[in-house]
Design a protein around this motif. Structure first.
Motif, PDB file in Angstrom:
ATOM      1  N   ALA A 571       0.821  -1.515  -0.078  1.00 21.95           N
ATOM      2  CA  ALA A 571       0.198  -0.174   0.001  1.00 21.95           C
ATOM      3  C   ALA A 571       0.770   1.146  -0.170  1.00 21.95           C
ATOM      4  N   ARG A 572       1.343   1.605  -1.347  1.00 16.43           N
ATOM      5  CA  ARG A 572       1.582   3.083  -1.349  1.00 16.43           C
ATOM      6  C   ARG A 572       0.951   4.316  -2.009  1.00 16.43           C
ATOM      7  N   PRO A 573       1.396   4.987  -2.138  1.00 17.52           N
ATOM      8  CA  PRO A 573       1.050   5.893  -2.393  1.00 17.52           C
ATOM      9  C   PRO A 573       1.760   6.376  -4.374  1.00 17.52           C
ATOM     10  N   ILE A 574       1.115   7.395  -5.118  1.00 16.34           N
ATOM     11  CA  ILE A 574       0.839   6.978  -6.073  1.00 16.34           C
ATOM     12  C   ILE A 574       1.629   8.386  -6.539  1.00 16.34           C
ATOM     13  N   CYS A 575       2.577   8.701  -7.526  1.00 14.46           N
ATOM     14  CA  CYS A 575       2.738   9.934  -8.243  1.00 14.46           C
ATOM     15  C   CYS A 575       1.666  10.653  -8.956  1.00 14.46           C
ATOM     16  N   ILE A 576       1.519  11.770  -9.020  1.00 14.62           N
ATOM     17  CA  ILE A 576       0.641  12.685  -9.195  1.00 14.62           C
ATOM     18  C   ILE A 576       1.969  13.949  -9.581  1.00 14.62           C
ATOM     19  N   PRO A 577       1.438  14.838 -11.209  1.00 19.70           N
ATOM     20  CA  PRO A 577       2.227  15.413 -11.762  1.00 19.70           C
ATOM     21  C   PRO A 577       2.026  17.070 -10.670  1.00 19.70           C
ATOM     22  N   CYS A 578       2.886  17.447 -10.503  1.00 20.13           N
ATOM     23  CA  CYS A 578       3.199  19.035  -9.998  1.00 20.13           C
ATOM     24  C   CYS A 578       3.405  19.177  -8.478  1.00 20.13           C
ATOM     25  N   THR A 579       3.500  17.264  -8.151  1.00 15.45           N
ATOM     26  CA  THR A 579       3.872  17.257  -6.952  1.00 15.45           C
ATOM     27  C   THR A 579       5.774  17.279  -6.327  1.00 15.45           C
ATOM     28  N   GLN A 580       5.975  17.401  -5.112  1.00 19.16           N
ATOM     29  CA  GLN A 580       6.182  17.438  -5.019  1.00 19.16           C
ATOM     30  C   GLN A 580       7.801  15.670  -5.328  1.00 19.16           C
ATOM     31  N   THR A 582       6.619  13.449  -7.563  1.00 12.46           N
ATOM     32  CA  THR A 582       7.317  13.809  -8.493  1.00 12.46           C
ATOM     33  C   THR A 582       8.127  13.803  -9.508  1.00 12.46           C
ATOM     34  N   ALA A 583       8.511  15.790  -9.012  1.00 10.93           N
ATOM     35  CA  ALA A 583       9.571  16.285  -9.119  1.00 10.93           C
ATOM     36  C   ALA A 583      10.865  15.136  -8.700  1.00 10.93           C
ATOM     37  N   GLN A 584      11.172  15.256  -7.726  1.00  9.09           N
ATOM     38  CA  GLN A 584      11.757  13.963  -7.328  1.00  9.09           C
ATOM     39  C   GLN A 584      12.221  12.818  -8.533  1.00  9.09           C
ATOM     40  N   ALA A 585      10.920  12.229  -8.660  1.00  9.02           N
ATOM     41  CA  ALA A 585      10.926  10.809  -9.261  1.00  9.02           C
ATOM     42  C   ALA A 585      10.978  11.426 -11.177  1.00  9.02           C
ATOM     43  N   LEU A 586      11.378  12.652 -11.542  1.00 12.57           N
ATOM     44  CA  LEU A 586      11.444  12.945 -12.920  1.00 12.57           C
ATOM     45  C   LEU A 586      13.001  13.416 -12.978  1.00 12.57           C
ATOM     46  N   LYS A 587      14.187  13.874 -11.522  1.00 12.58           N
ATOM     47  CA  LYS A 587      15.133  14.103 -11.181  1.00 12.58           C
ATOM     48  C   LYS A 587      14.748  15.905 -12.094  1.00 12.58           C
ATOM     49  N   CYS A 593       6.158  23.091 -11.797  1.00 10.37           N
ATOM     50  CA  CYS A 593       5.180  22.247 -13.032  1.00 10.37           C
ATOM     51  C   CYS A 593       4.641  22.393 -14.251  1.00 10.37           C
ATOM     52  N   SER A 594       4.717  23.214 -14.811  1.00 12.78           N
ATOM     53  CA  SER A 594       4.980  22.981 -16.534  1.00 12.78           C
ATOM     54  C   SER A 594       5.727  22.647 -16.959  1.00 12.78           C
ATOM     55  N   SER A 595       7.398  22.192 -16.815  1.00 10.56           N
ATOM     56  CA  SER A 595       8.631  21.589 -17.468  1.00 10.56           C
ATOM     57  C   SER A 595       7.585  19.428 -16.751  1.00 10.56           C
ATOM     58  N   HIS A 596       6.723  19.458 -15.754  1.00  9.62           N
ATOM     59  CA  HIS A 596       6.141  17.848 -15.014  1.00  9.62           C
ATOM     60  C   HIS A 596       5.484  17.814 -16.776  1.00  9.62           C
ATOM     61  N   GLU A 597       4.560  18.767 -17.548  1.00  9.39           N
ATOM     62  CA  GLU A 597       4.142  18.354 -18.623  1.00  9.39           C
ATOM     63  C   GLU A 597       4.840  18.016 -20.046  1.00  9.39           C
ATOM     64  N   LYS A 598       5.504  18.567 -20.175  1.00  9.68           N
ATOM     65  CA  LYS A 598       6.434  19.095 -20.870  1.00  9.68           C
ATOM     66  C   LYS A 598       7.559  17.488 -21.384  1.00  9.68           C
ATOM     67  N   THR A 599       7.699  17.010 -19.748  1.00  4.92           N
ATOM     68  CA  THR A 599       9.131  15.906 -20.543  1.00  4.92           C
ATOM     69  C   THR A 599       7.724  14.814 -20.114  1.00  4.92           C
ATOM     70  N   LEU A 600       6.379  14.966 -19.374  1.00  7.87           N
ATOM     71  CA  LEU A 600       5.818  13.886 -19.189  1.00  7.87           C
ATOM     72  C   LEU A 600       5.135  13.233 -20.904  1.00  7.87           C
ATOM     73  N   LEU A 601       4.390  14.702 -21.714  1.00  8.37           N
ATOM     74  CA  LEU A 601       3.349  14.060 -22.438  1.00  8.37           C
ATOM     75  C   LEU A 601       4.158  15.075 -23.498  1.00  8.37           C
ATOM     76  N   PHE A 725      -3.763  16.801 -15.389  1.00  7.56           N
ATOM     77  CA  PHE A 725      -3.304  18.091 -15.256  1.00  7.56           C
ATOM     78  C   PHE A 725      -3.892  18.923 -15.616  1.00  7.56           C
ATOM     79  N   LYS A 726      -5.760  19.102 -16.909  1.00 14.84           N
ATOM     80  CA  LYS A 726      -6.545  19.861 -16.558  1.00 14.84           C
ATOM     81  C   LYS A 726      -7.025  19.634 -15.073  1.00 14.84           C
TER      82      LYS A 726
END
Length: 747
Positions: A571-580, A582-587, A593-601, A725-726
């Motif tokens: 039982a673990r939390p999922i990562c959602i965009p624009c959170t700290q 996910t920033a760690q996961a994406l390095k 926040c805008s950089s997450h959408e550019k990176t993922l999509l 993201f919406k």
């Protein structure tokens, strides 16, 4: 003439073979490499609870004889060491030997307190379960250090600066510290010793537990609580060197080297899950040392680049693989450190160099046979780093040397002497082979300290329990059952200990919370409240020919405050965009926040997965492509052909920019989504982390028949997902109003 004789001698030597009839084993089996030619090796295997006597291996020598050829090999019963003495208490049964399954029972005399387990059982790897049992009267300055089973102790005064020393009974090998001193902070110097049989191996689970806990003493993640007992904290902007030293000598061979390389890459991947960016130095050694990655390389702190360099390195780079020159490998580390210090000095940062935490991982399958004693080189490294030199400031926290002996031919005292000796930590490991090492690195992902790190799973583990496979593979998935005019099944994901993310269309406005049942890892949770996005209105577009609209198809379930989710491997939390997290996961620490959408999509076709479930079948990962940009136009055209949308004038009224799209058969046939998958996540995998970018919402075709997924995908079938993201502003607003601990990033 002399030259001719020499050539003849070589030719004869090369033709020598050892007699394969001389290598049989009683009660076990064996394998032979290279058909019994000179240098080929016999490896013996025995059933569980037994070991090959007198050795695990034999080698074909130039004289045509196997090593120890006259001794018959037999599988004997594994025996655990017997107690030599037990201070201030008693134990039973007293036997000349203890076999697998035997249990020792300890008892302390009156006035003494027992520390450690009362019972200890002999295991299949010749080790006793649990820690050393100690009877202590608490009258010493330091606590009683105890006497490990199989050892004797000299010294019974535990005042400051008093020392105790240990010896193992005949035939046993010592791992840990032979001598320990009572320190000013009331701890004992060094590592508690253990006395082991020559055939004792550490299991991957044991190594994963002890190695990981030691590494985590020096590694910080974004979600870890502060620990005052840490000697050094390596933060995201901290300083750390990691040296990976690979044995590439002749005895290793191509296949085992590739396995060691793969295990090392796996370790680097695991370390990249933490919020640190160490500099890596990778050294391969046989008769000489080769630096695969140097500290000075500009990309030595880029995990992806380091893994790529290591993947490209080939076993045959060592033209001469005859030797095992461990000292040369350690000397290469020494030279890298000197070079790094000079670089810091040129920049006026010499003091910062002395703050770097250095970690050495040395992997070897045998004892050194050339280049001199590697222990002398380790002394040079310690002196250079000022580690263990000054009693008033030993600086031992700045160097950790882990030594992994792989296979049966290692020199156990040698690897023990090279490894660090630290209180309550283990740095010396003896694994059966390199495959077991890879297995241990796989197990590193399950750590109590990082259960709350988002998006982790044990998907790649080699030891999944089939009964719990789905929950361990997808520990963020939630099963939701709603009772209203029948039963509705949906999925969701864990956001925090109190909140579940799912789809709004799973619920009616008048649904009662007591009719909503949430199940995580087989446990039912009580729902306090549920929230649907205020703009979700399924009848809002009937005037446009749309019977049911799905815009803003997002909902949050809040659990009762006395029924929070306890994070675990299941039982673990999922990562959602624009959170700290996910920033760690994406390095991307510090990025908006805008950089997450550019990176993922960012691509027109984005690889993604959803989690599917059919009746009486376990959950399964389905691979799809998110169609974006010009590729998305095919989704619109296909949607026009759906019977429910045939009266829609403008298809973009139904398929708005709220939705991500998958499906169709170009460039490949995407697997279909079914009704029971609603509310589940659309995920993008980033290394070993998963980031949720969508929520399963609706589709143009019902792909299931009585709970079974139709395998044939229709040409115009499309599935749509609420784009997270919406709806992030609304998710953030609800969670912040409820004071949830999920840190969102600025736009």
């Amino acid at each position: 003439m002399l030259l001719l004789l020499l050539i003849t001698h070589v030719s004869v030597s090369l033709a020598v073979q050892c007699d394969l009839t001389k290598v049989a084993i009683i009660g076990g089996s064996y394998t032979v490499s290279d058909g019994g030619n000179v240098g080929s090796k016999v490896e013996y295997q025995c059933p569980k609870g037994k070991y090959p006597y007198p050795k695990y291996t034999r080698e074909c020598q130039y004289n045509g004889f196997w090593t120890d050829q006259k001794a018959k090999t037999i599988c004997k019963d594994v025996r655990c060491p017997r107690p030599v003495t037990f201070e201030d208490g008693d134990y039973e049964p007293r036997q000349p030997f203890y076999k697998v399954g035997d249990t020792l029972y300890f008892e302390c005399y009156s006035g003494f307190t027992m520390k450690g387990p009362q019972n200890r059982t002999c295991q299949e790897n010749a080790k006793w379960t649990g820690e050393t049992t100690i009877c202590d009267d608490n009258n010493g300055y330091c606590p009683n250090p105890g006497i490990p089973i199989g050892a004797s102790k000299s010294g019974s005064s535990y005042k400051m600066e008093n020392k105790v020393s240990y010896n193992c009974q005949q035939g046993l090998v010592m791992f840990g510290s032979k001598e320990r001193e009572c320190l000013e902070d009331k701890s004992w110097s060094g590592t508690e010793p253990s006395c082991r049989q020559w055939y004792t191996y550490d299991t991957p689970k044991e190594v994963a537990k002890t190695f990981s806990s030691s590494m985590l003493e020096n590694v910080d993640t974004t979600n870890l609580e502060d620990r005052s007992d840490r000697s050094v904290r390596i933060l995201k902007d901290g300083l750390m060197n990691i040296f990976i030293v690979l044995d590439t000598s002749k005895s290793v061979g191509q296949n085992r080297f590739d396995e060691a390389k793969s295990a090392s890459i796996l370790f680097i991947e695991k370390m990249s899950n933490y919020d640190i960016k160490p500099r890596y130095c990778i050294i391969s050694y046989a008769s000489k040392a080769i630096s695969v990655v140097s500290l000075r390389d500009p990309d030595s702190n880029n995990a992806d680049a380091v893994m790529e360099h290591l993947e490209e390195f080939q076993y045959d780079r060592h033209e001469d693989k005859q030797g095992t020159n461990t000292r040369a490998a350690l000397h290469a580390i020494y030279e890298h450190l000197i070079e790094q210090e000079l670089a810091y000095e040129r920049e006026g940062k010499k003091e910062d160099f002395m703050k770097i935490h250095n970690v050495i991982l040395l992997m070897t399958d045998g004892k050194f046979n050339m280049g001199g004693d590697p222990r002398e080189e380790m002394k040079l490294i310690k002196r250079f780093l000022d580690v263990g030199i000054r009693k008033d400031n030993p600086r031992e926290e700045y160097l950790d040397v882990y030594v992994f002996g792989l296979g049966s031919d290692i020199d156990q005292p040698e690897i023990n002497d090279l490894a660090s000796k630290k209180e309550k930590e283990v740095h010396t490991f003896h694994l059966q082979n390199v495959e077991k090492m890879k297995e241990f690195f796989e197990l590193m992902i399950i750590e109590d300290d990082v259960f709350d790190t988002c998006g982790l799973s044990k998907y790649h583990s080699v030891e999944l329990d089939p009964k719990k496979k789905a929950t361990v593979m997808f520990p963020w998935i939630v099963k939701i059952t709603i009772t209203h005019n029948g039963i509705q099944y949906c999925k969701g994901t864990i956001l925090s200990q109190y909140f579940i993310l799912t789809a709004a269309h799973c619920f009616d406005l008048d649904d009662k919370t007591q009719k909503i049942h949430v199940k995580i890892d087989g446990k039912e949770y009580l729902v306090k409240d549920f929230y649907r996005h205020p703009k979700y209105d399924p009848i809002s577009k009937k005037d446009k020919g749309i019977k049911r609209a799905f815009d803003y198809d997002v909902a949050l379930l809040e659990l009762q405050r006395n029924d929070k989710i306890e994070f675990s491997e299941n039982a673990r939390p999922i990562c959602i965009p624009c959170t700290q997290g996910t920033a760690q996961a994406l390095k991307q620490p510090g990025a908006p926040c805008s950089s997450h959408e550019k990176t993922l999509l960012s691509e027109e076709e984005v690889k993604a997965v959803f989690i599917a479930e059919e009746s009486n079948k376990p959950m399964k990962e389905m691979h799809v492509l998110i169609k974006r940009g010009q590729k998305r136009s095919a989704c619109l055209e296909a949607a026009k052909k759906a019977p429910e949308l045939k009266n829609v004038t403008n298809i973009e009224d139904a398929v708005t920019d709220q939705f991500l799209c998958t499906g169709g058969i170009v460039p490949v046939a995407d697997p279909p989504v079914c009704k029971g998958d609603s509310g589940g996540p659309l995920l993008i995998q980033v290394k070993r982390r998963y980031v949720q970018v969508g929520i399963i919402s609706w589709g143009t075709v019902d792909h299931c028949d009585k709970g079974t997924r139709i395998k044939q995908t229709q040409k115009n079938a499309r599935d749509f997902y609420q784009d997270i993201f919406k709806v992030l502003p609304w998710i953030q607003k609800v969670l912040e109003e409820k004071h949830e601990v999920l840190t969102f990033l600025p736009n």
